[in-house]
Design a protein around this motif. Structure first.
Motif, PDB file in Angstrom:
ATOM      1  N   ARG A  96       0.822  -1.217   0.239  1.00 37.99           N
ATOM      2  CA  ARG A  96      -0.093   0.378  -0.279  1.00 37.99           C
ATOM      3  C   ARG A  96       0.522   1.044  -0.302  1.00 37.99           C
ATOM      4  NH1 ARG A  96      -5.601  -2.064   1.110  1.00 37.99           N
ATOM      5  NH2 ARG A  96      -5.745   0.099  -0.113  1.00 37.99           N
ATOM      6  N   GLY A  98       2.437   1.782  -3.303  1.00 40.98           N
ATOM      7  CA  GLY A  98       2.377   2.429  -4.140  1.00 40.98           C
ATOM      8  C   GLY A  98       3.773   1.570  -5.086  1.00 40.98           C
ATOM      9  N   GLU A 101       2.313  -0.413  -8.246  1.00 35.01           N
ATOM     10  CA  GLU A 101       1.799   0.239  -9.196  1.00 35.01           C
ATOM     11  C   GLU A 101       2.966   0.686 -10.029  1.00 35.01           C
ATOM     12  OE1 GLU A 101      -0.915   2.872  -9.337  1.00 35.01           O
ATOM     13  OE2 GLU A 101      -0.706   3.990 -10.655  1.00 35.01           O
ATOM     14  N   LYS A 102       4.557   1.162  -9.721  1.00 41.16           N
ATOM     15  CA  LYS A 102       5.670   1.682  -9.770  1.00 41.16           C
ATOM     16  C   LYS A 102       6.404   0.319 -10.695  1.00 41.16           C
ATOM     17  CE  LYS A 102       6.598   5.369  -7.249  1.00 41.16           C
ATOM     18  NZ  LYS A 102       6.542   5.761  -5.890  1.00 41.16           N
ATOM     19  N   ARG A 105       4.359  -0.654 -14.289  1.00 37.60           N
ATOM     20  CA  ARG A 105       4.650   0.139 -14.634  1.00 37.60           C
ATOM     21  C   ARG A 105       5.995   0.216 -14.751  1.00 37.60           C
ATOM     22  NH1 ARG A 105       0.094   3.535 -15.907  1.00 37.60           N
ATOM     23  NH2 ARG A 105      -1.155   4.129 -14.110  1.00 37.60           N
ATOM     24  N   LEU A 134      -5.473  -3.509  -8.221  1.00 41.35           N
ATOM     25  CA  LEU A 134      -4.402  -3.431  -9.060  1.00 41.35           C
ATOM     26  C   LEU A 134      -4.126  -3.273 -10.636  1.00 41.35           C
ATOM     27  CD1 LEU A 134      -0.681  -2.314  -9.258  1.00 41.35           C
ATOM     28  CD2 LEU A 134      -0.462  -4.518  -8.432  1.00 41.35           C
ATOM     29  N   SER A 138      -6.398   0.740 -11.149  1.00 44.15           N
ATOM     30  CA  SER A 138      -4.715   0.857 -11.042  1.00 44.15           C
ATOM     31  C   SER A 138      -4.411   1.144 -12.553  1.00 44.15           C
ATOM     32  CB  SER A 138      -3.985   0.849  -9.856  1.00 44.15           C
ATOM     33  OG  SER A 138      -4.345   0.778  -9.215  1.00 44.15           O
TER      34      SER A 138
END
Ligand code: ACO
Length: 168
Positions: A96, A98, A101-102, A105, A134, A138
């Motif tokens: 939680r 991030g 997600e990083k 990406r 996610l 996201s």
């Protein structure tokens, strides 16, 4: 926390992270296959321990799909170069923040920009609320199929896909 490309020296740390967080585990050589074949596609999140050692606390493991099925059927969409996210996990005390997600990406960008992937696919357990959030919310993946009994314990998987032609 630092996010950087995964190297061969990170494999034991990635494997450790995977063993702590997922029932789907892989032999050392499968990580090596990813990193040796697509060296820009997998990432690690690391932190420094109090003794000054770097520790892997998350990873994304990705690849291009082999085009071995380049087949007879010219309409076969599997011919389109595409990537696959094999596995991602983050250690519990680093969630939680991030990081996933990083990591995702970075992998998606490399698959698109370096390896020419037009889209990326993955599988996720039907019950995996965190990962579904996610991917779907996201990162705007779409569910393409519900695959019955995909996992060894009989759980169904969502097959998901994200178009990378508009990836930012
Ligand atoms: N419930 C609901 N939403 C969640 C949860 C949760 N438990 N955890 C994270 N999210 C949301 C976040 O709020 C965030 O949404 P936002 O952008 O709307 O704020 C989004 O998901 C991304 O959050 P991150 O902080 O980047 O995710 P995190 O670093 O916590 O890692 C992960 C998510 C990788 C799923 C982690 O929970 C984990 O390691 N789980 C165990 C391993 C796992 O399930 N891996 C995926 C398997 S599928 C595959 O590998 C292809």
């Amino acid at each position: 926390m630092n996010i950087r490309k995964a190297t061969v020296d990170d494999i034991l740390g990635m494997q450790n992270c995977n063993l702590h967080n997922l029932p789907e585990n892989y032999p050392f050589k499968y990580y090596l296959y990813h990193i040796a074949s697509w060296p820009q596609a997998s990432y690690v999140a690391t932190t420094m321990t109090s003794s000054g050692e770097e520790r892997v606390v998350g990873y994304s493991l990705s690849k291009m799909e082999d085009d071995g099925n380049r087949a007879a059927n010219p309409n076969d969409k599997s011919d389109i170069p595409h990537g696959h996210v094999t596995s991602i996990s983050v250690m519990r005390s680093y969630r939680r923040l991030g990081l996933a997600e990083k990591l995702m990406r970075q992998s998606l960008r490399a698959l698109a920009e370096i390896y020419g992937a037009k889209y990326v696919s993955l599988h996720v357990r039907e019950s995996n609320v965190a990962a579904l959030h996610l991917y779907r919310d996201s990162l705007q993946f779409e569910v393409t199929e519900l695959v019955n009994s995909y996992y060894a314990d009989g759980e169904n998987a969502y097959a998901m896909k994200k178009d990378l032609s508009v990836f930012i």
